[in-house]
Design a protein around this motif. Sequence first.
Motif, PDB file in Angstrom:
ATOM      1  N   SER A 114     -16.072 -10.556 -39.154  1.00 26.67           N
ATOM      2  CA  SER A 114     -15.523 -11.231 -37.993  1.00 26.67           C
ATOM      3  C   SER A 114     -16.631 -11.427 -36.962  1.00 26.67           C
ATOM      4  CB  SER A 114     -14.391 -10.386 -37.405  1.00 26.67           C
ATOM      5  OG  SER A 114     -13.870 -11.010 -36.257  1.00 26.67           O
ATOM      6  N   HIS A 141      -7.848  -8.553 -38.207  1.00 28.66           N
ATOM      7  CA  HIS A 141      -7.100  -7.516 -37.496  1.00 28.66           C
ATOM      8  C   HIS A 141      -6.518  -8.127 -36.233  1.00 28.66           C
ATOM      9  CE1 HIS A 141      -9.706  -4.860 -39.980  1.00 28.66           C
ATOM     10  NE2 HIS A 141      -8.585  -4.176 -40.042  1.00 28.66           N
ATOM     11  N   ASP A 142      -5.268  -7.777 -35.922  1.00 29.38           N
ATOM     12  CA  ASP A 142      -4.677  -8.266 -34.676  1.00 29.38           C
ATOM     13  C   ASP A 142      -5.091  -7.346 -33.527  1.00 29.38           C
ATOM     14  OD1 ASP A 142      -2.938  -6.036 -34.720  1.00 29.38           O
ATOM     15  OD2 ASP A 142      -1.244  -7.194 -35.497  1.00 29.38           O
ATOM     16  N   GLU A 143      -4.610  -7.658 -32.323  1.00 29.52           N
ATOM     17  CA  GLU A 143      -5.015  -6.887 -31.138  1.00 29.52           C
ATOM     18  C   GLU A 143      -4.562  -5.434 -31.189  1.00 29.52           C
ATOM     19  OE1 GLU A 143      -1.397  -9.285 -30.707  1.00 29.52           O
ATOM     20  OE2 GLU A 143      -3.454  -9.927 -30.903  1.00 29.52           O
ATOM     21  N   ASP A 144      -3.573  -5.120 -32.032  1.00 25.07           N
ATOM     22  CA  ASP A 144      -3.118  -3.741 -32.199  1.00 25.07           C
ATOM     23  C   ASP A 144      -3.839  -3.030 -33.343  1.00 25.07           C
ATOM     24  OD1 ASP A 144      -1.246  -3.991 -30.105  1.00 25.07           O
ATOM     25  OD2 ASP A 144       0.217  -4.885 -31.480  1.00 25.07           O
ATOM     26  N   GLY A 145      -4.800  -3.711 -33.963  1.00 27.95           N
ATOM     27  CA  GLY A 145      -5.571  -3.105 -35.036  1.00 27.95           C
ATOM     28  C   GLY A 145      -4.922  -3.210 -36.411  1.00 27.95           C
ATOM     29  N   ARG A 146      -3.782  -3.904 -36.506  1.00 25.06           N
ATOM     30  CA  ARG A 146      -3.125  -4.071 -37.805  1.00 25.06           C
ATOM     31  C   ARG A 146      -3.875  -5.117 -38.627  1.00 25.06           C
ATOM     32  NH1 ARG A 146       1.992  -4.113 -34.612  1.00 25.06           N
ATOM     33  NH2 ARG A 146       1.463  -6.310 -34.485  1.00 25.06           N
ATOM     34  N   GLN A 147      -4.012  -4.829 -39.906  1.00 21.80           N
ATOM     35  CA  GLN A 147      -4.696  -5.752 -40.810  1.00 21.80           C
ATOM     36  C   GLN A 147      -3.702  -6.771 -41.362  1.00 21.80           C
ATOM     37  OE1 GLN A 147      -6.422  -5.202 -45.130  1.00 21.80           O
ATOM     38  NE2 GLN A 147      -7.831  -4.312 -43.636  1.00 21.80           N
ATOM     39  N   ASP A 157     -13.088 -15.569 -37.343  1.00 16.10           N
ATOM     40  CA  ASP A 157     -12.201 -14.472 -36.972  1.00 16.10           C
ATOM     41  C   ASP A 157     -11.899 -13.550 -38.139  1.00 16.10           C
ATOM     42  OD1 ASP A 157     -11.859 -15.476 -34.336  1.00 16.10           O
ATOM     43  OD2 ASP A 157     -10.392 -16.911 -35.093  1.00 16.10           O
TER      44      ASP A 157
END
Length: 190
Positions: free
Chosen positions: A43, A63-69, A94
Motif C-alpha cells: 500500500s 486494510h480499512d481504517e479499523d485495521g480489518r483486512q 491502496d
Amino acid sequence: MEYASFLRRHIEQVVSLTDEEFALLLPFYKPLMVAKKQLLIESGDTVQAEFLVVQGCLKAFMHDEDGRQHIIQFAIENWWISDYPAYAQQSSGDMCVQALEPCFVLELSAADKETVCNLVPKMYIFHGRKAFGGYVALQRRVLSMMKSSPKEKYELLLQQYPALFQRVSKTMIAHYLGVSRETLSRLERK
C-alpha cells in the motif's frame, strides 16, 4: 522453471502467435520467484506492473481504517493480479499483493506492455480480452456482494473455485466474502 511454453499457451488461448512474434515478446515478461508471505505490491507503492501467476496463489487486499483486512482478489495459475486502479494510472495504490505460498510469476510493467503491443499488435487484443474478462468477473463479484446472502456468496465461491478452499485459510475466505470467521463456520455446517 520452464515458463516460455506456459506463457505461449496462455496467450494462444486468445490469439495465435508465430514463433517470430513470440520471440519478440518473451523477453518483456520477467520471471520472478516469490516467497510465501512476500509482498509484490505494498500500500502506498507506485504500481508499475501486473503479474501473471505461473505457479502459486496470491491475494490482493487492503486494510480499512479499523485495521480489518478486505481481500479483493485471489490469483492462482493463469490469473493476472495487481492493484489495477493504481497500475492504470501509474500512481500510488491502496492495495497490497502478497504471496500465500511460494510462487512463480511473470512480471509485466506498463511500459513493457505498451512495447509488446506495439511490437506485436495482436497483443492489444490479448490484453484487452484479459482486462475485459477481469472487469466482468469483478462486476459479478460486486453484484453478488450487494444482492446475495452470505450463504449464497459462500456456495457460489465453492462452486466456481473449489480448489481455492484447499489453498487458502478459512479466515481469508471469510475476509474475501466480507463475513466473520464465525459466520463462515456456521455456513460450512449447513
